[in-house]
Design a protein around this motif. Structure first.
Motif, PDB file in Angstrom:
ATOM      1  N   GLN A 413      42.470  81.535  70.070  1.00 37.77           N
ATOM      2  CA  GLN A 413      42.340  82.556  71.107  1.00 37.77           C
ATOM      3  C   GLN A 413      42.735  82.034  72.488  1.00 37.77           C
ATOM      4  O   GLN A 413      43.391  82.735  73.258  1.00 37.77           O
ATOM      5  N   THR A 669      47.076  83.732  64.664  1.00 38.44           N
ATOM      6  CA  THR A 669      47.562  84.800  65.531  1.00 38.44           C
ATOM      7  C   THR A 669      49.080  84.890  65.534  1.00 38.44           C
ATOM      8  O   THR A 669      49.652  85.748  66.191  1.00 38.44           O
ATOM      9  N   GLU A 770      46.322  93.034  72.450  1.00 39.60           N
ATOM     10  CA  GLU A 770      45.269  92.079  72.786  1.00 39.60           C
ATOM     11  C   GLU A 770      44.511  92.544  74.021  1.00 39.60           C
ATOM     12  O   GLU A 770      45.099  92.908  75.046  1.00 39.60           O
ATOM     13  N   GLY A 771      43.176  92.560  73.887  1.00 38.00           N
ATOM     14  CA  GLY A 771      42.309  92.835  75.023  1.00 38.00           C
ATOM     15  C   GLY A 771      42.358  94.266  75.522  1.00 38.00           C
ATOM     16  O   GLY A 771      42.083  94.516  76.704  1.00 38.00           O
ATOM     17  N   GLU A 773      41.290  98.499  75.510  1.00 36.94           N
ATOM     18  CA  GLU A 773      40.216  99.445  75.233  1.00 36.94           C
ATOM     19  C   GLU A 773      40.855 100.772  74.858  1.00 36.94           C
ATOM     20  O   GLU A 773      41.594 101.370  75.658  1.00 36.94           O
ATOM     21  N   GLY A 790      44.295  90.558  69.129  1.00 36.06           N
ATOM     22  CA  GLY A 790      42.870  90.593  68.856  1.00 36.06           C
ATOM     23  C   GLY A 790      42.093  91.017  70.076  1.00 36.06           C
ATOM     24  O   GLY A 790      42.650  91.358  71.127  1.00 36.06           O
ATOM     25  N   GLN A 791      40.767  91.036  69.933  1.00 37.38           N
ATOM     26  CA  GLN A 791      39.839  91.355  71.018  1.00 37.38           C
ATOM     27  C   GLN A 791      40.092  92.747  71.586  1.00 37.38           C
ATOM     28  O   GLN A 791      39.972  92.981  72.790  1.00 37.38           O
ATOM     29  N   ASN A 792      40.441  93.685  70.719  1.00 42.67           N
ATOM     30  CA  ASN A 792      40.613  95.078  71.129  1.00 42.67           C
ATOM     31  C   ASN A 792      39.356  95.865  70.782  1.00 42.67           C
ATOM     32  O   ASN A 792      38.741  95.661  69.730  1.00 42.67           O
ATOM     33  N   THR A 793      38.966  96.793  71.683  1.00 42.86           N
ATOM     34  CA  THR A 793      37.822  97.667  71.453  1.00 42.86           C
ATOM     35  C   THR A 793      38.330  99.075  71.184  1.00 42.86           C
ATOM     36  O   THR A 793      39.075  99.640  71.996  1.00 42.86           O
ATOM     37  N   GLU A 804      42.638  94.365  61.631  1.00 42.86           N
ATOM     38  CA  GLU A 804      42.140  93.011  61.873  1.00 42.86           C
ATOM     39  C   GLU A 804      42.118  92.655  63.355  1.00 42.86           C
ATOM     40  O   GLU A 804      41.576  91.616  63.739  1.00 42.86           O
ATOM     41  N   VAL A 806      40.714  94.417  65.790  1.00 47.34           N
ATOM     42  CA  VAL A 806      39.636  95.120  66.473  1.00 47.34           C
ATOM     43  C   VAL A 806      38.355  94.310  66.375  1.00 47.34           C
ATOM     44  O   VAL A 806      38.020  93.772  65.317  1.00 47.34           O
ATOM     45  N   GLU A 807      37.639  94.217  67.503  1.00 52.96           N
ATOM     46  CA  GLU A 807      36.369  93.477  67.509  1.00 52.96           C
ATOM     47  C   GLU A 807      35.327  94.201  66.660  1.00 52.96           C
ATOM     48  O   GLU A 807      35.284  95.428  66.621  1.00 52.96           O
TER      49      GLU A 807
END
Length: 807
Positions: A413, A669, A770-771, A773, A790-793, A804, A806-807
């Protein structure tokens, strides 16, 4: 719309490697600070890529040689050689750990022996893989002098001992010679090779005016008259020589000579009584590669495994010192070893002192069974990655060469390097289920442990240890493959041996099936598993100091269920090593050879289908410093110090980085990393020109139907549509409305807010999120390459390929 190329505010972030062209995050794509060419690796020679220096692959203190002595004013010190790139020489106080002097030994990587003469001068050796040097350190002037002695092509100098006249004796590799250097006159005397059937004089000691020298991997013990040069071979009895291949240490203490041997399942020690010319009946097992102390009150001290043990020279018996019950022993449980040890007669009895490979000095009071542990400020240095592999957490893990127990991990990350513990040499790294698997040298060991909560070497279990010597004669593991509940292991044999092995181990139970000579007389150096079949490649080379019995390597198929060879064949008469084997997502087998030939094979029959010449030959005997893996629809790899990729559609070969590449891997990643001589680098995309850049507010529908559009610090109100062939890179922006990308090329979304559904389908290039909302559903379907990030809401339902991310 305003056309511009804008610098991106805020800190520079780790870059994602994207599909096909390895496009990065928008912060990178918008023209960040240009980077200088990194030392140790060439800049990317491919127009789609650039190289980013991450940092030292592995940094450690690695004391493999030490000498307890005195400095110029008579103060007790430790002289320590630490391996690395470069190796270092340090002088530290054993009581406080304070360093009084240190110097890097440029152009040398490995320390040799250390010894101090009666006049206080310190002599030591250091080497690379190709040549050795002899050095002198003056404690008064604090100067190191390279003595520039003609060593007649000897690449390693072993076990130096200096007599009262100031003559330094040492053994050599590869010609098993004994040499003598007169420190008074600077003259070198060559006593010649002691034997034709062993390459190493590995141990040497001075015994009553004679030079005793032990060889390996064919073991001989010689007594040499230093005046006449005449030699006499000794023939220790069978109980001493049973399963011994090496003499690794010789120390004369009063009436006894302590002779350490290997492998014997470890390191053992025999004892010879000089006056009575007899060998003791008992051989002390597991003594490691640590010298015997001087005699203190009729006793000497040494290590059995990692436990301080005594030997009464009068009764000729070994005894426990209670060290195994001390807190000190528990505290040092993860230390790789102690290569320098001394004992002194303290006020309250003997004090045994050693320095560990990681730079810790320990003191053990034998009578009170109390101890102290002091961190010595030995100068450390970087070390190149000896192996690279990907763990179950998606991180790239790296193993070191002959280290103090060092590994490292690149966080998938953040892209940051974490320096962690591991074996003293990690030869191969793979994932098995949710655990990390690391092979170790010497002795062909396999270790497995979890990474959840952080990799802990102390929690890893050794599930296989084939060991040198009888019955298996295996030493190095460069090939491993995960197979359902088992792990397949390919190994290289012991020194002087040919005939590697295929071993299948169940890590849950430790049960294993051992198959030597699957291909007669060849080592197994590459493995891949698919659908119940192992695909393997061999090397004609066996252990060091062995001679090949075959002319060409073979590609083989092994049936896992029946534990039987399906087929084995020579691919090319000029190929002596099949360095790598991998299976792509379609089930097609790919393999890389030492000549640079890449071939594909039918997974059912093993028949060679196509041959691709990369022109990248690799010289390592066991297929090391190479890789081969599928990524983003291409086949990537490194060979001949270069990083390359192959288009599987037309087999076109593209060299990406030309020079300085030793290992490479792609993390979870999609980020490709490679290691040079000391540092690790990330392979990133060069920034494509933004044909249009959108910033600020934009109201109404927006359709991107061609070229590349960068959206930075923008507020969009209305639907966003990305049509066939267009690319969008969006960062620090917001969209009030749906995003629909259908048939687009690249779609990269970072740190942005979406109030509406996001749909990405049939993209031909990169998809990276990535990152973000997303207030609405997220759908990714039928995209040519696996989405990254990654680290998507996401507050709505998530479907397809982006689940894969999505948090």
């Amino acid at each position: 719309m305003t056309k511009s190329i804008l610098p991106v505010p805020g800190p520079r972030r780790r870059r994602l490697v994207a599909a096909g062209t390895a496009v990065g995050l928008l912060a990178t794509l918008m023209g960040g600070v240009a980077q200088a060419d990194p030392p140790g690796a060439e800049p990317a020679d491919h127009p789609d890529f650039e190289v980013e220096e991450v940092g030292p692959a592995i940094f450690s203190t690695n004391v493999r040689s030490g000498e307890f002595g005195l400095d110029s004013d008579g103060t007790e010190v430790v002289y320590a050689l630490s391996n690395g790139e470069p190796a270092t020489f340090s002088v530290v106080d054993p009581a406080t750990g304070e360093r009084s002097y240190a110097q890097a030994l440029e152009d040398y990587e490995l320390g040799g022996f250390l010894t101090q003469a009666d006049d206080g001068q310190v002599y030591f050796t250091a080497r690379t893989g190709s040549y050795a040097g002899l050095f002198q350190f003056d404690p008064e002037s604090e100067e190191i002098t390279n003595l520039d002695v003609d060593l007649q092509g000897q690449r390693v100098l072993y076990d130096g001992a200096i007599d009262e006249e100031g003559v330094l004796y040492f053994g050599t590799y590869p010609d098993a010679m004994v040499m003598a250097y007169d420190t008074n006159t600077g003259e070198l005397r060559d006593y010649g090779s002691l034997t034709d059937d062993a390459a190493y004089v590995f141990s040497l000691g001075l015994v009553d005016g004679e030079v005793w020298a032990g060889t390996g991997p064919v073991p001989h013990l010689f007594r040499l008259d230093p005046d006449t040069g005449e030699t006499t071979e000794m023939f220790p009895p069978e109980h001493v020589m049973d399963n011994a291949d090496w003499f690794i240490g010789l120390e004369h203490r009063d009436d006894h000579v302590f002779v350490r041997l290997s492998p014997r399942g470890g390191y053992d020690m025999a004892v010879y009584h000089l006056e009575e010319e007899r060998w003791l009946d008992e051989v002390i097992e597991g003594t490691f590669d640590t010298p015997v102390s001087d005699v203190i009150d009729g006793k000497v001290y040494f290590l059995v495994d990692d436990v301080v043990t005594g030997f009464d020279v009068e009764s000729e018996t070994a005894f426990s010192t209670g060290f195994e019950d001390s807190w000190l022993w528990q505290e040092m449980s993860e230390a790789v070893g102690t290569y320098a040890l001394t004992a002194v007669d303290g006020e309250d009895g003997p004090i045994v002192t050693g320095i560990n490979t990681d730079g810790q000095v320990w003191h053990y009071h034998v009578e009170s069974q109390e101890g102290e542990l002091v961190h010595a400020d030995v100068l450390g240095s970087p070390a190149g990655a000896h192996s690279m592999g990907v763990g179950p957490d998606g991180a790239v893990y790296m193993g070191a060469y002959l280290s103090s127990g060092a590994m490292s991990r690149i966080d998938p990350q953040t892209g940051e390097i974490d320096h962690i513990r591991g074996p003293k040499q990690g030869d191969a790294i793979i994932t098995h289920d949710d655990q990390l698997v690391v092979s170790s040298y010497p002795g062909a060991g396999v270790h497995i442990g979890p990474v959840a909560g952080g990799w802990q070497w102390g929690q890893a279990q050794e599930v296989l240890h084939l060991d040198r010597g009888s019955p298996y004669y295996q030493d190095r593991i460069f090939a491993m493959a995960s197979m359902d509940e088992q792990i397949a292991v390919g190994s290289v044999p012991d020194y002087g041996q040919v005939g590697g092995a295929l071993t299948v181990v169940d890590p849950r139970t430790g049960d294993y099936d051992f198959h030597r000579d699957v291909v007669e007389g060849q080592s197994i150096v590459s493995l891949a598993h698919h659908d119940g079949v192992l695909y393997g490649g061999t090397s004609i080379h066996g252990g060091i100091d062995s001679s090949p019995v075959a002319d060409a390597a073979e590609f083989f198929l092994w049936d896992v269920d029946s534990a039987a060879l399906i087929s084995s064949e020579v691919i090319d008469e000029d190929v002596s090593i099949i360095n790598q084997v991998t299976v792509d997502s379609s089930g097609l087998v790919w393999a890389l050879t030492n000549t640079g030939l890449v071939f594909t094979a039918d997974p059912e029959t093993g028949e060679v289908l196509d041959r691709v010449e990369t022109g990248l030959a690799t010289g390592n005997n066991w297929g090391r410093t190479t890789s081969l893996y599928e990524h983003d629809g291409w086949v990537y790899g490194n060979a001949g110090s270069s990083l390359f990729r192959i288009n599987p559609d037309d087999y076109e070969v593209e060299t990406i980085v030309d020079g300085g590449v030793r290992e490479s891997a792609v993390d979870g990643t999609g980020q490709i990393y490679f290691a040079g001589s000391t540092n690790v680098y990330a392979l990133n995309a060069t920034a494509p020109a933004c044909d249009e850049t959108i910033t600020g507010a934009h109201n109404g529908p927006l359709t991107l139907d061609e070229d590349t559009t960068c959206i930075v610090d923008a507020t969009l109100r209305g639907p966003l549509t990305v049509d066939d062939g267009a690319s969008v890179y969006m960062e620090n922006s917001s969209l009030e409305g749906p995003l629909n990308a259908s048939g687009a090329d690249d779609v990269v979304l970072e740190d942005s807010a979406f109030n509406g559904p996001v749909s990405i389908q049939d993209s031909t290039g990169t998809v990276a999120l990535e990152g973000n909302e997303i207030s609405g559903p997220l759908s990714c379907t039928e995209n040519a390459q696996t989405p990254q990030g990654g680290q998507n809401t996401v507050t709505g339902p998530t479907g397809g390929q982006c689940a894969e991310l999505v948090e």
